[in-house]
Design a protein around this motif. Structure first.
Motif, short mmCIF file in Angstrom:
data_model
loop_
_atom_site.label_atom_id
_atom_site.label_comp_id
_atom_site.label_asym_id
_atom_site.label_seq_id
_atom_site.Cartn_x
_atom_site.Cartn_y
_atom_site.Cartn_z
N TYR A 174 0.69 -1.03 -0.05
CA TYR A 174 0.10 -0.10 -0.06
C TYR A 174 0.81 1.43 0.08
N LEU A 175 2.00 1.34 0.66
CA LEU A 175 2.86 2.22 1.04
C LEU A 175 3.37 2.83 -0.67
N MET A 176 3.87 1.81 -1.03
CA MET A 176 4.43 2.08 -2.35
C MET A 176 3.32 2.32 -3.55
N ALA A 177 2.16 1.87 -3.41
CA ALA A 177 1.14 2.35 -4.39
C ALA A 177 0.96 3.69 -4.11
N VAL A 178 0.76 4.14 -2.78
CA VAL A 178 0.60 5.49 -2.61
C VAL A 178 1.67 6.44 -3.20
N LEU A 179 2.76 6.01 -3.04
CA LEU A 179 3.88 6.71 -3.69
C LEU A 179 3.78 6.52 -5.16
N SER A 180 3.57 5.54 -5.85
CA SER A 180 3.34 5.33 -7.34
C SER A 180 2.19 6.55 -7.87
N ARG A 181 1.04 6.46 -6.86
CA ARG A 181 0.07 7.46 -7.23
C ARG A 181 0.51 8.77 -7.36
N ARG A 182 1.22 9.22 -6.06
CA ARG A 182 1.60 10.58 -6.02
C ARG A 182 2.70 11.21 -7.03
#
Length: 712
Positions: A77-85
């Motif tokens: 989840y943390l890396m998915a948030v990073l990717s979206r940002r």
């Protein structure tokens, strides 16, 4: 691992659980991981509450599958948030695949923190979100950021450290846009010009399709890029056009990307292709760069993201960019080698002229004789191998499959043999991979190959078998394959098909691509085992997908004759081309034959010569004969009788009867050689003895001509 990450996040989103469940599942659902900034604060509160109230024990927690799932979900989840940002491309790896993916620039130990590794391939960076999670959950005192938002900010800053993220994203977008348009061309769908843009905080991409083509569309697209009345973060313009390449008009997909803001990037590339026609599929050629506003070195780095974008798009019909890639370089690289830095070896040393090396996956002794600009924009090397052949290796090929031995030795062959002998005596370190290029087991395989062929050492099959057996006992798949071939064929040992198949299956179980190809061939031919076309197709497909050119070639043959698969000449040609591009000499020779005859592909003598030259570099005898004929007759190349003679002699040294025939003709006619009827008769006699064509008739004519000359 990318699919695992996607599955975890999708399962959580619909309120489910992964296999094994996840610890604190109810609390996880209450955390509402909805990709908002507030969700990061809820993760902070969740970890703090668990740490303070339950005081979890590190070892026990991660030993529980539900505990590992809990941590995995949060890491994904943390890396998915990073990717979206940021728009960053993130690949997930486990420890072993991460070690392989980063072997040339990172050292990854097997720890609980590296169970999941997030890799940003464009930037060449890796991240370990499990370190942050373990530290916050178990209070390990690792000095990590207190808040999830601060941790992600630090990662985002690292991604931006070298080049702006907008540049990486734009470069990848060029490839994605080109591939999407190319898919339409390949499938016969309308490929009308498009303008696309994305607002700084927008969640959707706006696409406008232009109802016209040609210069009008190009002018409209350029105007839209220059105007940016929408205030977009980036814009792209793509259209189907023509460019001039090597004096010919070639169709191409033109893609221009423009980013806006304090550090704007403009990049324009043309992705050339050959349209599908006459039963042949579309073939994607190498791209050309038209324009960029960054230094050449920067562009060459960004071009790697362009390639990943193009190759990562799954086309509607189930194929992809790579399925249609031609594999031939019609023109030099996009740019001259702007980075004049010698390649580095698999072990890290920088290459120099005169180096003794082990090439071909660390198996064949050679010497570096030249450093040249490579086809990928980086420096490549030319080396002379133990067979006396001069070949070229790109920087990537050097890094992945060439081992450094020593600097400028007097005798590079002996130096390589001594190096292998010393490496064999070294004890393996820990749980070293016996298949690694630097392992003692691999050294056994390499030295055994030299002893088997008599390259640089006296031929000694018995010692070669002993070395292969030692490596096979250590678990080396290449050694198992070598021993399997010996026992299957009864080569220097009593034929033992059962033992050969046992060894072969062991190598296949390790995923060894050449073994997959060999077992597939055994099932396809049915010479030593009962034929099984379904098994053959399955194994050869796996070998081909793993990049094995031999497996790809055998699969092409099955498509050609419709054995176990539907007869499909177009697919056959595509697979032969793929195998030829992978360096398989027989495929290169056969593709040249197709180009020369126009069978399945357009008649193209120049292209035939191109592939024949590569087959000759791989020591293919029949290719030497055919290429010599091209030079003798001036087909696809300017006529060069001296070159033809050299190639015929090269083939004659390999005891190929057709070479004697052609040399005999040229000697009798005095074409490229001094006229000598006696020598011509000797050569033609050798050819006639092996039943070459009309060699006997030619020999009779030579005898008659010699009689006449003697009378005169």
């Amino acid at each position: 691992m990318n699919d695992v990450a996607r599955l975890f996040l999708e399962t959580y989103a619909r309120g489910g659980e992964a296999d094994g469940g996840w610890k604190f599942g109810k609390a996880l659902l209450q955390a509402q991981l909805d990709y908002s900034e507030e969700s990061l604060e809820r993760i902070d509160l969740l970890l703090k509450a668990i740490r303070d109230r339950t005081r979890p024990v590190h070892e026990a927690f991660i030993a529980d599958p539900a505990g590992r799932n809990f941590l995995s979900l949060l890491a994904f989840y943390l890396m998915a948030v990073l990717s979206r940002r940021t728009g960053a491309e993130i690949e997930w790896h486990d420890t072993r695949s991460a070690q392989k993916a980063t072997a040339d620039w990172a050292s990854i130990a097997d720890t609980p923190f590296t169970r999941l590794v997030a890799l940003a391939p464009d930037q060449g960076l890796l991240f370990l979100p499990l370190v942050w999670l373990h530290d916050r959950l178990f209070g390990l005192g690792l000095g990590q950021y207190d808040k999830a938002s601060d941790y992600l900010l630090s990662v985002a800053n690292e991604l931006e450290y070298d080049l702006p993220m907008a540049w990486w994203n734009a470069a990848r977008l060029v490839g994605v846009t080109a591939s999407t348009m190319m898919a339409a061309v390949a499938e016969g769908r309308p490929a009308l010009p498009q303008i696309a843009w994305h607002h700084p905080r927008g969640q959707r991409t706006n696409i406008v399709t232009l109802p016209y083509e040609g210069e009008d569309a190009a002018a409209r697209g350029e105007a839209a890029l220059a105007d940016n009345r929408e205030g977009a973060a980036w814009k792209t313009f793509v259209y189907n056009t023509w460019i001039n390449a090597s004096g010919a008009r070639v169709p191409a997909i033109s893609v221009t990307v423009q980013t806006y803001g304090p550090s704007p990037l403009r990049l324009r590339m043309a992705f050339r292709y050959r349209p599908a026609a006459d039963g042949r599929p579309l073939a994607i050629l190498d791209p050309s760069v038209w324009e960029f506003n960054v230094p050449e070195e920067t562009f060459l780095r960004l071009n790697a993201a362009v390639k990943r974008g193009a190759q990562g798009v799954r086309w509607p019909a189930g194929k992809s960019w790579l399925d249609h890639y031609e594999g031939r370089r019609d023109v030099p690289s996009l740019l001259p080698a702007a980075v004049h830095v010698p390649p580095s070896y698999a072990t890290g040393e920088q290459m120099r002229i005169g180096d003794a090396v082990l090439t071909d996956g660390g198996l064949l002794p050679g010497r570096v004789v030249q450093l040249v600009p490579g086809s990928d924009g980086h420096m490549a090397c030319v080396f002379k191998d133990a067979r006396g052949q001069r070949r070229t290796a790109t920087a990537t090929q050097v890094r992945e499959g060439v081992l450094f031995v020593s600097r400028s030795p007097a005798d590079h062959l002996q130096e390589c043999v001594s190096w292998l002998e010393q490496r064999i005596k070294q004890a393996p370190r820990g749980r070293a991979d016996p298949n690694a290029l630097t392992s003692p087991a691999h050294a056994c395989v390499a030295l055994a190959g030299l002893l088997w062929q008599g390259l640089g050492v006296a031929k000694n099959p018995a010692t070669a078998r002993q070395l292969w057996q030692a490596a096979a006992d250590a678990g080396n798949a290449a050694a198992e394959l070598a021993l399997a071939a010996i026992h299957l064929e009864g080569d220097t040992v009593r034929q033992d098909v059962a033992k050969g198949l046992q060894l072969l299956r062991s190598a296949v179980a390790k995923g060894h691509a050449p073994a997959l190809a060999r077992l597939g061939q055994e099932f396809e031919t049915g010479l030593r085992v009962p034929g099984d076309t379904a098994q053959a197709v399955s194994l050869l497909t796996r070998a081909s997908e793993a990049g094995n050119a031999h497996g790809t070639y055998r699969l092409a043959w099955m498509h050609r004759i419709g054995k176990g698969v539907r007869h499909d000449m177009a697919r056959c040609i595509a697979l032969i081309t793929q195998a030829a591009g992978g360096g398989y000499a027989q495929a290169q020779y056969e593709l040249a034959m197709h180009c020369s005859t126009g069978d399945g592909v357009p008649h193209d003598d120049e292209r035939a010569v191109w592939w024949l030259e590569r087959a000759v570099q791989n020591d293919h005898g029949e290719a030497m004969i055919m290429l010599a004929g091209k030079y003798e007759r001036g087909r696809g190349v300017p006529q060069d009788l001296a070159k033809a003679v050299t190639l015929y002699r090269q083939a004659a040294d390999k005891k190929i009867p057709a070479a004697w025939y052609h040399l005999g003709q040229m000697t009798a006619d005095g074409r490229g050689l001094e006229r000598d009827l006696r020598e011509a008769m000797r050569l033609m006699t050798l050819a006639a003895h092996d039943g070459v064509g009309d060699a006997k008739e030619q020999l009779e004519d030579l005898e008659l001509a010699m009689t006449r000359e003697n009378r005169g």
